[in-house]
Motif scaffolding. Structure first.
Motif, PDB file in Angstrom:
ATOM      1  N   SER A  52       0.825  -1.209   0.000  1.00  0.00           N
ATOM      2  CA  SER A  52       0.000   0.000   0.000  1.00  0.00           C
ATOM      3  C   SER A  52       0.858   1.258   0.000  1.00  0.00           C
ATOM      4  CB  SER A  52      -0.937   0.018   1.209  1.00  0.00           C
ATOM      5  OG  SER A  52      -1.870  -1.014   1.116  1.00  0.00           O
ATOM      6  N   ILE A  53       1.942   1.232   0.736  1.00  0.00           N
ATOM      7  CA  ILE A  53       2.855   2.377   0.769  1.00  0.00           C
ATOM      8  C   ILE A  53       3.477   2.587  -0.612  1.00  0.00           C
ATOM      9  CG2 ILE A  53       5.047   3.226   1.695  1.00  0.00           C
ATOM     10  CD1 ILE A  53       4.205   1.855   4.372  1.00  0.00           C
ATOM     11  N   TYR A  54       3.930   1.502  -1.237  1.00  0.00           N
ATOM     12  CA  TYR A  54       4.527   1.622  -2.569  1.00  0.00           C
ATOM     13  C   TYR A  54       3.494   2.080  -3.590  1.00  0.00           C
ATOM     14  CZ  TYR A  54       8.445  -0.979  -0.569  1.00  0.00           C
ATOM     15  OH  TYR A  54       9.497  -1.378   0.211  1.00  0.00           O
ATOM     16  N   LEU A  55       2.296   1.548  -3.479  1.00  0.00           N
ATOM     17  CA  LEU A  55       1.224   1.949  -4.400  1.00  0.00           C
ATOM     18  C   LEU A  55       0.854   3.415  -4.198  1.00  0.00           C
ATOM     19  CD1 LEU A  55      -0.538   0.823  -6.629  1.00  0.00           C
ATOM     20  CD2 LEU A  55      -2.172   0.090  -4.891  1.00  0.00           C
ATOM     21  N   PHE A  56       0.854   3.857  -2.955  1.00  0.00           N
ATOM     22  CA  PHE A  56       0.591   5.268  -2.664  1.00  0.00           C
ATOM     23  C   PHE A  56       1.654   6.150  -3.321  1.00  0.00           C
ATOM     24  CE2 PHE A  56       1.172   9.054  -0.001  1.00  0.00           C
ATOM     25  CZ  PHE A  56      -0.097   9.597  -0.087  1.00  0.00           C
ATOM     26  N   MET A  57       2.920   5.762  -3.198  1.00  0.00           N
ATOM     27  CA  MET A  57       4.002   6.529  -3.821  1.00  0.00           C
ATOM     28  C   MET A  57       3.779   6.619  -5.320  1.00  0.00           C
ATOM     29  SD  MET A  57       7.312   4.968  -1.802  1.00  0.00           S
ATOM     30  CE  MET A  57       8.409   5.418  -3.128  1.00  0.00           C
ATOM     31  N   TRP A  58       3.491   5.494  -5.947  1.00  0.00           N
ATOM     32  CA  TRP A  58       3.306   5.478  -7.399  1.00  0.00           C
ATOM     33  C   TRP A  58       2.110   6.321  -7.824  1.00  0.00           C
ATOM     34  CZ3 TRP A  58       5.893   4.217 -11.637  1.00  0.00           C
ATOM     35  CH2 TRP A  58       7.057   3.476 -11.489  1.00  0.00           C
ATOM     36  N   THR A  59       0.991   6.197  -7.121  1.00  0.00           N
ATOM     37  CA  THR A  59      -0.205   6.941  -7.540  1.00  0.00           C
ATOM     38  C   THR A  59      -0.036   8.437  -7.354  1.00  0.00           C
ATOM     39  OG1 THR A  59      -1.280   6.604  -5.389  1.00  0.00           O
ATOM     40  CG2 THR A  59      -1.804   5.022  -7.132  1.00  0.00           C
ATOM     41  N   MET A  60       0.568   8.851  -6.264  1.00  0.00           N
ATOM     42  CA  MET A  60       0.724  10.281  -6.016  1.00  0.00           C
ATOM     43  C   MET A  60       1.745  10.910  -6.966  1.00  0.00           C
ATOM     44  SD  MET A  60      -1.488  11.018  -3.804  1.00  0.00           S
ATOM     45  CE  MET A  60      -2.530   9.643  -4.216  1.00  0.00           C
ATOM     46  N   LEU A  61       2.842  10.230  -7.188  1.00  0.00           N
ATOM     47  CA  LEU A  61       3.888  10.803  -8.037  1.00  0.00           C
ATOM     48  C   LEU A  61       3.541  10.702  -9.521  1.00  0.00           C
ATOM     49  CD1 LEU A  61       6.949   9.616  -5.979  1.00  0.00           C
ATOM     50  CD2 LEU A  61       6.231  11.976  -6.341  1.00  0.00           C
ATOM     51  N   MET A 132      14.536  -2.081  -4.230  1.00  0.00           N
ATOM     52  CA  MET A 132      14.182  -0.690  -3.940  1.00  0.00           C
ATOM     53  C   MET A 132      14.071   0.187  -5.192  1.00  0.00           C
ATOM     54  SD  MET A 132      13.323  -0.660  -0.918  1.00  0.00           S
ATOM     55  CE  MET A 132      12.976   1.071  -0.831  1.00  0.00           C
ATOM     56  N   TRP A 133      14.666  -0.231  -6.298  1.00  0.00           N
ATOM     57  CA  TRP A 133      14.562   0.588  -7.494  1.00  0.00           C
ATOM     58  C   TRP A 133      13.126   0.634  -8.006  1.00  0.00           C
ATOM     59  CZ3 TRP A 133      12.705  -1.358 -12.005  1.00  0.00           C
ATOM     60  CH2 TRP A 133      12.735  -2.728 -12.188  1.00  0.00           C
ATOM     61  N   ILE A 134      12.309  -0.345  -7.662  1.00  0.00           N
ATOM     62  CA  ILE A 134      10.919  -0.357  -8.142  1.00  0.00           C
ATOM     63  C   ILE A 134      10.116   0.789  -7.513  1.00  0.00           C
ATOM     64  CG2 ILE A 134       8.765  -1.686  -8.233  1.00  0.00           C
ATOM     65  CD1 ILE A 134      10.550  -4.217  -8.477  1.00  0.00           C
ATOM     66  N   PRO A 135      10.070   0.920  -6.168  1.00  0.00           N
ATOM     67  CA  PRO A 135       9.348   2.081  -5.638  1.00  0.00           C
ATOM     68  C   PRO A 135      10.060   3.404  -5.938  1.00  0.00           C
ATOM     69  CG  PRO A 135      10.270   0.771  -3.840  1.00  0.00           C
ATOM     70  CD  PRO A 135      10.471   0.003  -5.101  1.00  0.00           C
ATOM     71  N   GLN A 136      11.388   3.388  -6.032  1.00  0.00           N
ATOM     72  CA  GLN A 136      12.121   4.624  -6.331  1.00  0.00           C
ATOM     73  C   GLN A 136      11.852   5.112  -7.751  1.00  0.00           C
ATOM     74  OE1 GLN A 136      16.107   3.345  -5.475  1.00  0.00           O
ATOM     75  NE2 GLN A 136      15.913   3.755  -3.278  1.00  0.00           N
TER      76      GLN A 136
END
Length: 171
Positions: A52-61, A132-136
């Motif tokens: 959910s945290i990673y998905l939040f990062m992707w959706t917001m950015l 980590m490169w995936i969420p970054q």
């Protein structure tokens, strides 16, 4: 050429805007599932919170450039709204240059961070061990798109302030 780039950026922003909306829905469903598992079955998941945290990062950015394209970012226009349209466009052009430079710097820093993460083979400190490169990558993509969207705004505002109208006269 600029029309082709504009069209591609705007279509990409639209697609990512819709994907971001679906991502938020998916994030809500994942967290709902986590709550049900945790409080009703006393068996929490090991993946829902992190994903959910990673998905939040992707959706917001990823959705940021679409938001900018639609003019929906937070803006303080208490003073600016009392100026002439031409002056408003000039100020928006100047502030967009600052925004574009900032976003370009963040894009470059995100690129360097991803290269380092891949080079050091960094993974999350959880059981999932997500590279980590995936969420970054969300940071890189989001700010690269914001940089392009700011460039489009700069060109539009430049043309409205200094360009020519339909009769070939200066505005």
């Amino acid at each position: 050429m600029f029309k082709i780039i504009r069209s591609a950026v705007e279509k990409g922003n639209l697609v990512l805007g819709y994907v971001s909306g679906l991502g938020i829905l998916l994030m809500g469903l994942m967290l709902f599932y986590e709550v049900v598992c945790r409080y009703f079955f006393r068996s929490p998941t090991i993946w829902a919170q992190e994903m959910s945290i990673y998905l939040f990062m992707w959706t917001m950015l990823a959705g940021g450039a679409y938001t900018l394209q639609q003019g929906k970012h937070v803006r303080i226009d208490l003073v600016i709204e009392h100026l002439s349209i031409r002056t408003q466009h000039f100020l928006e052009m100047v502030t967009s240059v600052a925004g574009m430079v900032f976003c370009a710097v963040i894009t470059w820093q995100a690129y360097e961070m991803i290269v380092a993460s891949i080079g050091y083979n960094k993974v999350s400190a959880t059981l999932l061990r997500v590279p980590m490169w995936i969420p970054q990558m969300a940071l890189l993509l989001g700010f690269a798109l914001l940089t392009l969207q700011f460039a489009i705004i700069i060109v539009d505002r430049f043309n409205s302030v200094f360009g020519k109208n339909e009769e070939g006269q200066s505005c």
